[in-house]
Design an enzyme around this catalytic site. Structure first.
Site, mmCIF file in Angstrom:
data_model
loop_
_atom_site.group_PDB
_atom_site.id
_atom_site.type_symbol
_atom_site.label_atom_id
_atom_site.label_comp_id
_atom_site.label_asym_id
_atom_site.label_seq_id
_atom_site.Cartn_x
_atom_site.Cartn_y
_atom_site.Cartn_z
ATOM 1 N N GLY A 33 31.981 -85.931 48.862
ATOM 2 C CA GLY A 33 33.039 -86.723 48.245
ATOM 3 C C GLY A 33 34.325 -86.640 49.050
ATOM 4 O O GLY A 33 35.268 -85.945 48.668
ATOM 5 N N GLU A 59 28.410 -83.202 61.229
ATOM 6 C CA GLU A 59 27.853 -84.441 60.698
ATOM 7 C C GLU A 59 26.779 -85.038 61.596
ATOM 8 O O GLU A 59 25.805 -85.595 61.121
ATOM 9 C CB GLU A 59 28.980 -85.456 60.488
ATOM 10 C CG GLU A 59 28.513 -86.739 59.832
ATOM 11 C CD GLU A 59 29.562 -87.332 58.898
ATOM 12 O OE1 GLU A 59 30.732 -86.946 59.002
ATOM 13 O OE2 GLU A 59 29.192 -88.167 58.074
HETATM 14 C C1 LIG Z 1 26.265 -96.375 54.568
HETATM 15 C C2 LIG Z 1 27.519 -95.597 54.343
HETATM 16 C C3 LIG Z 1 27.450 -94.342 53.774
HETATM 17 C C4 LIG Z 1 28.610 -93.598 53.543
HETATM 18 N N1 LIG Z 1 28.504 -92.374 52.944
HETATM 19 C C5 LIG Z 1 29.636 -91.670 52.662
HETATM 20 C C6 LIG Z 1 29.566 -90.428 51.964
HETATM 21 O O1 LIG Z 1 28.487 -89.976 51.589
HETATM 22 N N2 LIG Z 1 30.704 -89.765 51.697
HETATM 23 C C7 LIG Z 1 31.924 -90.229 52.100
HETATM 24 O O2 LIG Z 1 32.910 -89.563 51.855
HETATM 25 N N3 LIG Z 1 32.038 -91.416 52.746
HETATM 26 C C8 LIG Z 1 30.917 -92.139 53.032
HETATM 27 N N4 LIG Z 1 31.019 -93.363 53.680
HETATM 28 C C9 LIG Z 1 32.348 -93.880 53.958
HETATM 29 C C10 LIG Z 1 32.736 -93.988 55.400
HETATM 30 O O3 LIG Z 1 33.035 -92.737 55.928
HETATM 31 C C11 LIG Z 1 33.920 -94.959 55.463
HETATM 32 O O4 LIG Z 1 33.430 -96.232 55.116
HETATM 33 C C12 LIG Z 1 34.579 -95.016 56.794
HETATM 34 O O5 LIG Z 1 35.202 -93.801 57.089
HETATM 35 C C13 LIG Z 1 35.594 -96.150 56.872
HETATM 36 O O6 LIG Z 1 36.513 -96.113 55.823
HETATM 37 P P1 LIG Z 1 36.812 -97.433 54.966
HETATM 38 O O7 LIG Z 1 35.493 -97.910 54.457
HETATM 39 O O8 LIG Z 1 37.857 -97.141 53.998
HETATM 40 O O9 LIG Z 1 37.305 -98.500 56.008
HETATM 41 P P2 LIG Z 1 38.792 -98.626 56.592
HETATM 42 O O10 LIG Z 1 39.281 -97.307 57.007
HETATM 43 O O11 LIG Z 1 39.638 -99.430 55.672
HETATM 44 O O12 LIG Z 1 38.483 -99.465 57.885
HETATM 45 C C14 LIG Z 1 38.357 -100.902 57.884
HETATM 46 C C15 LIG Z 1 38.358 -101.356 59.340
HETATM 47 O O13 LIG Z 1 39.604 -100.982 59.946
HETATM 48 C C16 LIG Z 1 39.374 -100.193 61.081
HETATM 49 N N5 LIG Z 1 40.425 -99.182 61.212
HETATM 50 C C17 LIG Z 1 40.910 -98.331 60.289
HETATM 51 N N6 LIG Z 1 41.820 -97.504 60.822
HETATM 52 C C18 LIG Z 1 41.907 -97.832 62.119
HETATM 53 C C19 LIG Z 1 42.661 -97.324 63.220
HETATM 54 N N7 LIG Z 1 43.494 -96.278 63.106
HETATM 55 N N8 LIG Z 1 42.445 -97.896 64.417
HETATM 56 C C20 LIG Z 1 41.590 -98.926 64.562
HETATM 57 N N9 LIG Z 1 40.872 -99.441 63.585
HETATM 58 C C21 LIG Z 1 41.010 -98.889 62.372
HETATM 59 C C22 LIG Z 1 38.028 -99.564 60.842
HETATM 60 O O14 LIG Z 1 37.406 -99.156 62.059
HETATM 61 C C23 LIG Z 1 37.270 -100.669 60.166
HETATM 62 O O15 LIG Z 1 36.769 -101.567 61.102
HETATM 63 C C24 LIG Z 1 29.861 -94.123 53.916
HETATM 64 C C25 LIG Z 1 29.926 -95.386 54.486
HETATM 65 C C26 LIG Z 1 28.779 -96.126 54.709
HETATM 66 C C27 LIG Z 1 28.900 -97.491 55.333
#
Ligand SMILES: Cc1cc2nc3c(=O)[nH]c(=O)nc-3n(C[C@H](O)[C@H](O)[C@H](O)COP(=O)(O)OP(=O)(O)OC[C@H]3O[C@@H](n4cnc5c(N)ncnc54)[C@H](O)[C@@H]3O)c2cc1C
Lengths: 335, 379
Positions: free
Chosen positions: B125, B242
């Site tokens: 989480g 990870e």
């Molecule tokens: C299949 C799957 C399983 C997952 N399982 C887990 C889990 O078990 N536990 C958990 O905690 N999380 C989990 N996640 C979450 C995952 O870690 C996040 O989706 C990821 O870190 C991106 O965060 P966000 O979805 O909020 O996207 P955002 O951070 O909002 O990103 C949206 C877009 O903006 C880009 N972006 C954001 N910041 C920057 C920056 N500084 N520079 C350039 N580009 C940027 C990103 O690369 C992306 O393209 C999972 C995700 C997936 C898809």
């Protein structure tokens, strides 16, 4: 499993890096490129060190080291864009050693190892090899055609200098009338693969140089009040260059290791190295020009030499398309 | 440099192969996610019973004490056998090693055994609606409450939460704190009021990840891992684990997909088209480079002992190659491959998650630029 250079191999690489940084700085590369000649003094000094014979067996007066050591050295020669004919000589020596008769080995290998003679290798179609490195002035030229090789002396070959876009090295077209020269009795296929592995290693050096120079430049150059390397589009370009360089390195070292230790795996590994190193080097050197801005497009900056070397050297031992065809064939065969 | 396996590594592989030959995971249940997960958990129970769970864990914690290379071999062989990853993969790869690093005796005693057997499943989480790539923006609040903590907030994308008994939870314990400071890492009991799991549907149609609503959930002091206010460092331990080992599983799985694609294409004469053959060679080369680079990373790790930022490179290679491979498959195999529910359409869709999960491509490129290449940060 240990996929890294040994301490000795790293030492070869470090020594080469330091020596070439001193003897073959960018001014020297430029002098070779603009003066149109190979760097005779550098070649002589490298011969003193025994480098042309790095992979030639000790019984023929070489250093008797392996393809991995040769790859480590070639990587540094590529990094420096050195104008010495080591890749060409190593390629010809692989063919003479692997496919030559005892007499041919005894005649040529000791002289190549000592640097008192140079040689090169070209891939011919219809008795003409369209692109051969360092053929002018070579004492021996090995032409590989349809799975057979023949050895020509300077007098027997028709060497026409080519003005390619890469003036950091001399290239030529080499023709030979049917029947000219003496055949090497053995199969040269493995020698060509080993040469391709070294050519790939040289391109790894080109990738690494493009990356290092670019990282240095974008850390210094400022626009909008900050270093351009802090702009993400620029930083991500550098990350992609890193990926390209490391991909090429993985593939080239794998091929060099296979050349020494896994002959059955060599054809695939060599095709992989050729394809990956060529693609990576062209991409990384193009990125280097882009990241240098207008300066990168000038004759006065040095990045263009890297780009030009990547373009021409990628074609030395066949086309990238042909390497990909071999990979596809191998994948289809294992399925 | 020696790209062959040592006698002891080969013996390890042979022993594992022997066990796998006698122990079939059984047919993969399709179409029923609960049956599928039960199948993976059962597989883990059998691995554990035979001492093959947590091969990379130290013997004192119930593992096999295998070397990193042996651990890589373990994941390669699982994939070779077409066996699934163990059901409690997050427990084995993330929670367990984090608890070994930061946990006290009681925490190790309590948790490590059930992680190994799969008896207790874990989820992670970390991500929140407003803290994804920017993990330090975590807002979930843990407030001091007598001799324990009351936790309120929301997590999202929590894989396996619907199966999990425990959660690696990152929460803010100091309300006045900002960013990396004031975070605490909890071992949160999922079986209590105040924890609600709501499945989210993925583009494949499956529901593997969830929203996790915390409304007055409780944790004791004994469930704080690594000390109050130290959550960021503990979380970094989790994240640095990870990608361990998984690259080898993915690498073999992708090679199997390349081979399956080549076979299907050959059947239809598809490889006679030089464009297709060229594209196949390109993805096959990417997969091979992934394998080689993963092994280089392993050698390096064995030497330095620390997983470095270089692991970002194999993740970038893997995710890119899998997307290229699955796109090629549906291109070259034609509309059949795009039928809903077909294997290739599933792989195509699932691959889109690869460049997001475990750090997005953009974030990994930031890491490579700043921490491997040393480029200046945007300030
Ligand atoms: C299949 C799957 C399983 C997952 N399982 C887990 C889990 O078990 N536990 C958990 O905690 N999380 C989990 N996640 C979450 C995952 O870690 C996040 O989706 C990821 O870190 C991106 O965060 P966000 O979805 O909020 O996207 P955002 O951070 O909002 O990103 C949206 C877009 O903006 C880009 N972006 C954001 N910041 C920057 C920056 N500084 N520079 C350039 N580009 C940027 C990103 O690369 C992306 O393209 C999972 C995700 C997936 C898809």
């Amino acid at each position: 499993m240990n996929f890294d250079l040994s301490e000795d191999q790293r030492e070869i690489k470090r020594t080469a890096r330091d020596l070439l940084a001193d003897r073959c700085p960018p001014e020297r590369v430029r002098a070779v490129a603009e003066g149109g000649g190979p760097d005779g003094a550098l070649a002589a000094e490298l011969a003193e060190l025994g480098w042309p014979g790095i992979a030639i067996p000790a019984e023929h007066d070489g250093l008797g080291l392996g393809a991995v050591e040769a790859a480590a050295l070639l990587e540094e020669l590529g990094y420096a864009l050195a104008g010495a004919p080591l890749l060409a000589t190593a390629a010809a020596a692989f063919a003479i050693e692997g496919a030559g008769s005892d007499a041919q080995r005894a005649e040529w290998l000791p002289r190549l190892a000592a640097g008192s003679a140079t040689a090169t290798l070209g891939i011919a179609h219809g008795d003409v090899a369209a692109l051969v490195a360092d053929a002018e002035g070579a004492d021996a030229i090995v032409l590989v055609q349809d799975g057979r090789a023949r050895l020509l002396t300077a007098a027997e070959a028709e060497v026409s200098p080519l003005e390619t876009i890469d003036p950091t090295r001399r290239y030529a077209r080499v023709g030979a009338p049917p029947g000219a020269g003496e055949p090497l009795p053995g199969d040269p296929a493995a020698a060509v693969d080993r040469a391709a592995a070294l050519a790939a290693a040289e391109l790894v050096g080109v990738c690494q140089r493009a990356l290092d120079d670019t990282v240095a430049y974008v850390g210094e150059r400022r626009q909008f009040g900050r270093p351009i390397g802090s702009f993400q589009a620029v930083a991500h370009r550098c990350s992609d260059m890193l990926l390209a360089a490391e991909s090429a390195r993985s593939a080239a070292y794998f091929a060099a290791w296979s050349a020494d230790a896994d002959p059955d795996g060599l054809p695939f590994a060599a095709a992989l190295a050729h394809s990956v190193a060529a693609t990576s080097a062209r991409e990384a050197t193009a990125s280097a020009i882009q990241a240098h801005g207008g300066v990168g497009f000038t004759w006065e900056a040095d990045v263009h030499w890297l780009y030009k070397r990547a373009q021409v050297a990628s074609r030395l031992f066949g086309s990238v398309g042909a390497a990909r065809e071999r990979i596809a064939g191998a994948v289809a065969a294992r399925g | 440099m020696d790209l062959t396996f040592t006698p002891s590594e080969t013996a390890f592989r042979d022993e594992l192969r022997g066990w796998l030959a006698d122990n079939d995971p059984g047919p993969e249940p399709h179409g029923d996610e609960h049956a599928h997960f039960a199948w993976r958990l059962d597989w883990q129970r059998r691995l554990a019973a035979a001492g093959w769970s947590g091969v990379h864990w130290p013997v004192e914690h119930g593992g096999r004490g295998a070397t990193l290379t042996e651990s890589a071999i373990f994941f390669e062989e699982l994939a070779n056998r077409r066996a699934p990853l163990p059901g409690n993969v997050l427990g084995l790869l993330l929670a367990g090693p984090t608890i070994m690093t930061w946990g006290d005796e009681a925490q190790r005693e309590r948790h490590l055994g059930p992680i190994l057997t799969g008896e207790e499943v874990w989820c992670q989480g970390f991500s929140e609606p407003d803290a994804g790539s920017d993990l330090a923006a975590v807002k979930t609040r843990a407030a001091r409450d007598g001799d324990g903590w009351t936790i309120t907030g929301q997590k999202v994308w929590t894989s396996y939460a619907h199966h999990a008994r425990w959660c690696m939870l990152l929460a803010r314990t100091d309300p006045a704190s900002e960013r990396h400071r004031g975070l605490t890492y909890f071992l949160l009991d999922m079986e209590q009021d105040g924890v609600e799991v709501v499945p989210l549907r993925q583009i494949t149609g499956e529901s593997h990840f969830n929203e996790l609503f915390l409304d007055g959930a409780r944790a004791t002091d004994a469930q704080v891992l690594g000390g109050e206010g130290n959550g960021w460092r503990v979380a970094m331990t989790t994240l640095s684990n990870e990608r361990s080992g998984l690259a080898f599983f993915h690498q073999v799985r992708m090679r199997q997909l390349v081979d399956a694609l080549a076979a299907e294409l050959a059947e239809r004469g598809g490889l006679d088209d030089p464009r297709t053959a060229d594209a196949l060679a390109d993805v096959a080369a990417q997969v091979e480079v992934l394998r080689l680079t993963a092994y280089r990373g392993l050698t390096r790790l064995e030497r330095t002992g620390e997983p470095g930022p270089e692991s970002a490179l194999t993740k970038l290679m893997w995710s890119r190659a899998n997307q290229a491979l699955t796109q090629l498959a549906v291109d070259a195999l034609g509309p059949d491959a795009l039928t809903a529910g077909s294997r290739w359409s599933y792989e195509l869709l699932r691959a889109r998650g690869n460049t997001l999960e475990g750090g997005t491509t953009e974030i990994l490129k930031n890491i490579a630029a700043q921490r491997v290449l040393g480029l200046p940060r945007a300030s």
